[in-house]
Write an enzyme that holds these catalytic residues in place. Structure first.
Site, PDB file in Angstrom:
ATOM      1  N   GLY A  54      24.033  38.098  29.134  1.00  0.00           N
ATOM      2  CA  GLY A  54      25.244  37.378  28.696  1.00  0.00           C
ATOM      3  C   GLY A  54      25.327  35.946  29.415  1.00  0.00           C
ATOM      4  O   GLY A  54      24.013  35.227  29.521  1.00  0.00           O
TER       5      GLY A  54
ATOM      6  N   ARG B  38      29.028  44.122  39.585  1.00  0.00           N
ATOM      7  CA  ARG B  38      30.238  44.979  40.105  1.00  0.00           C
ATOM      8  C   ARG B  38      29.562  45.959  40.888  1.00  0.00           C
ATOM      9  O   ARG B  38      28.289  46.601  40.494  1.00  0.00           O
ATOM     10  CB  ARG B  38      30.996  45.531  38.962  1.00  0.00           C
ATOM     11  CG  ARG B  38      32.100  44.536  38.323  1.00  0.00           C
ATOM     12  CD  ARG B  38      33.142  44.558  39.478  1.00  0.00           C
ATOM     13  NE  ARG B  38      34.166  43.436  38.668  1.00  0.00           N
ATOM     14  CZ  ARG B  38      34.237  42.121  38.933  1.00  0.00           C
ATOM     15  NH1 ARG B  38      33.080  41.459  39.452  1.00  0.00           N
ATOM     16  NH2 ARG B  38      35.082  41.244  38.586  1.00  0.00           N
TER      17      ARG B  38
ATOM     18  N   GLU C  73      34.268  48.249  47.951  1.00  0.00           N
ATOM     19  CA  GLU C  73      34.567  46.899  48.490  1.00  0.00           C
ATOM     20  C   GLU C  73      35.921  47.019  49.191  1.00  0.00           C
ATOM     21  O   GLU C  73      36.928  47.719  48.600  1.00  0.00           O
ATOM     22  CB  GLU C  73      34.447  46.004  47.332  1.00  0.00           C
ATOM     23  CG  GLU C  73      33.283  45.265  47.018  1.00  0.00           C
ATOM     24  CD  GLU C  73      33.374  44.373  46.059  1.00  0.00           C
ATOM     25  OE1 GLU C  73      34.223  43.598  45.902  1.00  0.00           O
ATOM     26  OE2 GLU C  73      32.194  44.375  45.384  1.00  0.00           O
TER      27      GLU C  73
ATOM     28  N   HIS D   1      31.488  39.647  48.224  1.00  0.00           N
ATOM     29  CA  HIS D   1      31.667  39.173  46.882  1.00  0.00           C
ATOM     30  C   HIS D   1      32.146  37.653  46.970  1.00  0.00           C
ATOM     31  O   HIS D   1      33.458  37.230  46.521  1.00  0.00           O
ATOM     32  CB  HIS D   1      32.760  40.122  46.426  1.00  0.00           C
ATOM     33  CG  HIS D   1      33.285  40.324  44.930  1.00  0.00           C
ATOM     34  ND1 HIS D   1      33.475  41.378  44.356  1.00  0.00           N
ATOM     35  CD2 HIS D   1      33.058  39.330  43.788  1.00  0.00           C
ATOM     36  CE1 HIS D   1      33.750  41.546  43.124  1.00  0.00           C
ATOM     37  NE2 HIS D   1      33.100  39.837  42.730  1.00  0.00           N
TER      38      HIS D   1
ATOM     39  N   ALA E 292      30.256  35.367  44.897  1.00  0.00           N
ATOM     40  CA  ALA E 292      29.536  34.443  44.048  1.00  0.00           C
ATOM     41  C   ALA E 292      29.983  33.070  43.225  1.00  0.00           C
ATOM     42  O   ALA E 292      29.351  32.208  43.136  1.00  0.00           O
ATOM     43  CB  ALA E 292      28.897  35.479  43.116  1.00  0.00           C
TER      44      ALA E 292
END
Ligand code: GLV
Length: 324
Positions: free
Chosen positions: A153, A235, A264, A283, A285
């Protein structure tokens, strides 16, 4: 209008939303509990949520005034979109604005894991840097290595572009072929198992869905090269964490770079954290100053558009929008 934001996000969001009416912002560092989320959302026309907030039918039935849920994220596995659609609630997300920043970070993790950046840095304060070591911290070459992208994607494509600068052949698997990427970037479509066997680096860029949950387990790690490195910025639950720990400990794969984990947050004593060849980040990014501001702006514009009955820039279920 009454709007609630379930976390503090860059100020631009509140500036935009204040023009519409009252804005309440959950003030704490930790996200609201489900009960507090319900209290916060009660009587609101719109919500700006994060990936920590579970939005489903049972929740929506208790807050019938809510007309829009605007997630401050590109991922939306925290939201039951069908339940929202059935109740006429618009669901909006923040794609595009975070694509390059996220791909930058995926590549940073790839480099860091391959070249043992974090592990070698951590050796210095431990007093382990005694001399230049001919056999110390030998890693995996990035240039020229085959990159396997799972999910071609927007972010997968951005990752492929970065890889081309390092002379990396790129193969990919996906439910749908991306012929545009094949033509523009020369990436090669392969079956998932083929990708596992051929890749030196496997980078995950797929959303979390029932089909991708647990996509990487013991059998997949067995199929990968012993020198392979797994990168996950998508994820956590796409990867079976226990199987990953086992694969790293037994040398079935060589390393990992993870920005997302399951669970998480990862507990400080989790076995993954004791594996030197696993580089793990909390987490982050999309966490650049510019990108988080753009996400905030887009999240607010989505709410504003739904509540003022114009077309939201990024709505997942536009069929719920009516012009009356
Ligand atoms: C972050 O994980 C996002 O989905 O934007």
């Amino acid at each position: 209008m009454r709007i609630a934001m379930t976390r503090k996000i860059p100020a631009v969001a509140e500036e935009i939303l204040k023009e519409l009416g009252d804005v309440d912002v959950w003030p704490e560092q930790l996200p609201p509990s489900p009960e507090k989320l319900l209290e916060l959302a009660s009587g609101r026309d719109g919500l700006v949520t994060t990936l920590n907030d579970r939005i489903d039918g049972a929740f929506l039935d208790q807050v019938p005034e809510v007309k829009v849920v605007s997630n401050f994220a590109v991922g939306f596995d925290n939201i039951d979109v069908d339940a929202c659609t059935q109740r006429g609630v618009a669901v909006c997300i923040t794609p595009d604005v975070l694509t390059d920043t996220t791909a930058d970070f995926a590549f940073a993790l790839l480099m860091a894991a391959a070249r043992r950046v974090s592990e070698s840095h951590q050796s210095i304060p431990k007093g382990e840097w005694k001399t230049w070591e001919p056999l110390g911290y030998l890693g995996q070459d990035v240039h020229g290595a085959t990159l396997g992208i799972v999910g071609m994607g927007r972010i997968g494509v951005a990752m492929a572009k970065r890889a081309s600068g390092f002379g990396m052949p790129v193969i990919y698997s996906d439910m749908n072929r991306n012929e545009h990427a094949e033509q523009e970037l020369g990436v090669e479509y392969v079956e998932f198992n083929d990708l596992l066997q051929r890749s030196d680096f496997v980078s995950v860029h797929t959303p979390l869905t029932p089909q991708t949950r647990g996509l990487f387990g013991a059998a997949q790690f067995q199929a990968m090269k012993e020198s392979a490195v797994l990168i996950n910025t998508a994820r956590g639950p796409v990867v079976d964490t226990d199987a990953l720990v086992e694969a790293l400990q037994s040398g079935e794969i060589w390393g990992a770079g993870l920005d997302v984990t399951d669970p998480e947050p990862l507990p400080a004593d989790h076995p993954l954290l004791s594996i030197d060849r696993a580089v793990i980040c909390p987490h982050i990014a999309s966490a650049s100053e510019t990108t988080r501001s753009r996400m905030a702006q887009l999240a607010a514009e989505n709410v504003k558009a739904v509540l003022t009955k114009t077309t939201p820039p990024r709505c997942l279920n536009p069929e719920v929008l009516s012009s009356d």
